[in-house]
Write a protein that holds these residues in place. Structure first.
Motif: not given
Length: 116
Positions: A3-5, A49-54, A75-78, A111-112
């Motif tokens: 499971p994420a994260p 999404v929430r990340t610190n990597v490509n 978290y951000a909406f992209v 997530g979506i």
């Protein structure tokens, strides 16, 4: 699989890690279903999404988007690109993600959802 994260370890920045990430390249796949009601809202879809990597994200085997800049600490909406939403279908879909170039204390969650 898990499971994420995903992340290297739990710490003050990432207290909610559920699956430990220990390799340089991580490949994720997840099936999800959409109803006809979901498809009718397709132009409002976004990656959450929430990340610190490509990250490179694909939908149903087709390139959707590459996230090159970190979205760290929140978290951000992209917005989901139009060419990606066109790949979504009623019924079963697959989202795939490649995370590369592991850095110190990596973190990733996706997530979506609908754009608020």
């Amino acid at each position: 699989e898990g499971p994420a994260p995903f992340g290297e370890k739990q710490n003050d920045d990432h207290p909610d890690i559920h699956t430990v990430w220990t390799v340089n390249n991580l490949y994720l796949r997840r099936k999800f279903s959409l109803s006809m009601e979901d498809i009718e809202k397709i132009n409002q879809f976004a990656f959450i999404v929430r990340t610190n990597v490509n990250a490179t994200i694909s939908i149903n085997g087709r390139y959707a988007i590459e996230l090159k800049n970190s979205i760290y600490g929140r978290y951000a909406f992209v917005e989901m690109p139009n060419h990606a939403t066109k790949k979504l279908v009623e019924g079963e879909n697959v989202i795939a993600v490649h995370l590369g170039s592991k850095k110190e204390n990596p973190f990733f969650d996706l997530g979506i959802g609908l754009v608020p």
